[in-house]
Design an enzyme around this catalytic site. Sequence first.
Site, PDB file in Angstrom:
ATOM      1  N   LYS A 189     -17.961  -0.848   4.303  1.00 17.65           N
ATOM      2  CA  LYS A 189     -18.215  -2.017   3.792  1.00 17.65           C
ATOM      3  C   LYS A 189     -19.475  -2.335   3.292  1.00 17.65           C
ATOM      4  CE  LYS A 189     -17.418  -6.344   2.121  1.00 17.65           C
ATOM      5  NZ  LYS A 189     -16.220  -7.881   2.221  1.00 17.65           N
ATOM      6  N   MET A 237      23.644   9.313   3.954  1.00 19.49           N
ATOM      7  CA  MET A 237      23.753  10.955   4.624  1.00 19.49           C
ATOM      8  C   MET A 237      24.036  10.866   6.057  1.00 19.49           C
ATOM      9  SD  MET A 237      23.286  14.363   3.932  1.00 19.49           S
ATOM     10  CE  MET A 237      22.472  14.452   2.088  1.00 19.49           C
ATOM     11  N   GLU A 244       0.857  -1.075   0.154  1.00 16.50           N
ATOM     12  CA  GLU A 244       0.558  -0.013   0.056  1.00 16.50           C
ATOM     13  C   GLU A 244       0.967   1.197  -0.038  1.00 16.50           C
ATOM     14  OE1 GLU A 244      -2.556  -3.043   1.899  1.00 16.50           O
ATOM     15  OE2 GLU A 244      -1.247  -2.873   2.327  1.00 16.50           O
ATOM     16  N   PHE A 257     -12.419  -6.610  13.494  1.00 17.77           N
ATOM     17  CA  PHE A 257     -11.473  -7.220  12.668  1.00 17.77           C
ATOM     18  C   PHE A 257     -10.588  -6.090  11.647  1.00 17.77           C
ATOM     19  CE2 PHE A 257      -8.709 -10.098   9.178  1.00 17.77           C
ATOM     20  CZ  PHE A 257      -8.030  -9.736   9.745  1.00 17.77           C
ATOM     21  N   GLN A 258      -9.655  -5.831  12.104  1.00 16.91           N
ATOM     22  CA  GLN A 258      -9.078  -4.773  10.484  1.00 16.91           C
ATOM     23  C   GLN A 258      -9.524  -3.441  10.638  1.00 16.91           C
ATOM     24  OE1 GLN A 258      -8.747  -6.725   6.830  1.00 16.91           O
ATOM     25  NE2 GLN A 258      -6.323  -7.103   7.302  1.00 16.91           N
TER      26      GLN A 258
END
Length: 642
Positions: A228, A542, A116, A178-179
């Site tokens: 959803k 760096m 993602e 969940f999630q």
Amino acid sequence: MATAPTTAALPGATAAAPDARRRALPRHLAAARRAHPAASVRCSAVAPATPAPAPPATPLRPWGPSDPRKGSDILVEALERCGVSDVFAYPGGASMEIHQALTRSPVITNHLFRHEQGEAFAASGYARASGRVGVCVATSGPGATNLVSALADALLDSVPMVAITGQVPRRMIGTDAFQETPIVEVTRSITKHNYLVLDVDDIPRVVQEAFFLASSGRPGPVLVDIPKDIQQQMAVPTWDTPMSLPGYISRLPKPPATELLEQVLRLVGEARRPVLYVGGGCAASGEELRRFVELTGIPVTTTLMGLGNFPSDDPLSLRMLGMHGTVYANYAVDKADLLLAFGVRFDDRVTGKIEAFASRAKIVHIDIDPAEIGKNKQPHVSICADVKLALQGLNALLEGSTPQKSFDFGTWHDELDQQKRQFPLGYKTFDEEIPPQYAIQVLDELTKGEAIIATGVGQHQMWAAQYYTYKRPRQWLSSAGLGAMGFGLPAAAGAAVANPGVTVVDIDGDGSFLMNIQELALIRIENLPVKVMVLNNQHLGMVVQWEDRFYKANRAHTYLGNPENESEIYPDFVTIAKGFNIPAVRVMKKSEVHAAIQKMLETPGPYLLDIIVPHQEHVLPMIPSGGAFKDMILEGDGRTVY
């Protein structure tokens, strides 16, 4: 222009969470979709757009205009009506419905990145390289939180993006399902605005508003979170619902007042040492900027975000200013009696010690974001307006004056030319060791300065800014404000999607490249002409430079190779690339570089070139953090003890 205003409390906004994992558009639909060009009506018009006509029913979409369809299909059609042809989406549980709807779109192609964060940086690269809104889609929970770095990056660099996230069903929000994560709350301070859609009938309006917000005023990212059950709900869309953004629209800057522009030109006429300080806010006004310089003869220096907005090979270009800018650019700003700051935000990496920056100059600040005016440096004249309109107005006044205004800054030009001759960019060579700067110079020579360049973050980023020639806006893609490692490869892929057939080169460091190396899969599967040129010093370069300069070269976890066998190159990027079926070569000698880069550019499709460079090399010049022009470092590297 580069930080961003705090989230405005706009109508229609609520808070929420994410859920679902991404998946790409089926290949067999690609040709059909490309045969149906995206609607020309864009939701990003400055005034509310007239909705595009409803597409005819197709086998993929058997419903008519007045038939119900799922919320996910309404969402995808709304994207089409906003001119979207490409999205970057990875499927999951809470976004599956959106992906199913994408398979029914005759217009939109999904590009299946493998993470993602990669898809979101790709959307950013797409937007930066094209000026169009980049769109990414993720599931709830971890999918949505993986977008966070890219959203913060887009806010700081003023990149127009719309991020769409799936969310758990409405009844489960707040239950630690969940999630489930409250992604609206998580991203509230790093987006220009965000939405939680709680009514399926709001989807057309919210999408139109999201694109308008992302692309109007000071561009930035907008997040739309859709539960959803909303995606699954059947509804008949109403496409002519007007946007509801009266407060935001009323605050958009008006065209600049003529009297203010005349005041700017009076200051130019009185100046003897004027300098144009140009940033990312001028990306859409390169032509107007070049005309203004042609009419006035004022030398130009650009920020990291502003590279390409004025051609860096022009005689009046001073190239980049700031911490790793040229001596002559920083000299010019230090000695200037007039600083024209157009589309900039006086970032700390540009100004250093703020009270010493342009301390002799009167300052004119033109920016579209009122929050930037006077935030870091108080201007003598400020104009809150679109820089493009301001430059058009200034040019019209200059061209319309009778007799036409003329300015003579010849003495100032001679002084700056002397600085260019005395302090050119340069580097040392050591036998067959490959100076990283040399590799970039060869790339510049072989591409004639025409490639789109993306970078990760670190030393290679600064060398790419210093040693490549940028001739046009949107040619340089880099995470400037946030400094997000892992940006280069996915951003390059997004730029390649936005500019079919154009060569895009990701100049990367081994540390940055490894952070999103999985996106080699996407550039291979889609056969994108993305060339990855890794300047591999086996270190976090760096940070090593700062260790050398300020920490007595004490290495604090900055070696990225294998400590048990420092003579081997680790990891082996060539072998990894071949696992993705991408041709790859490693070079370790300076004499091999030219032919290797030539081969990279001539090879169709993706390619990886692993160039081994010494970790002792430092990016110079360097003004230490919080320092001033007088503190500039011009000599030395990691071979010296400080």
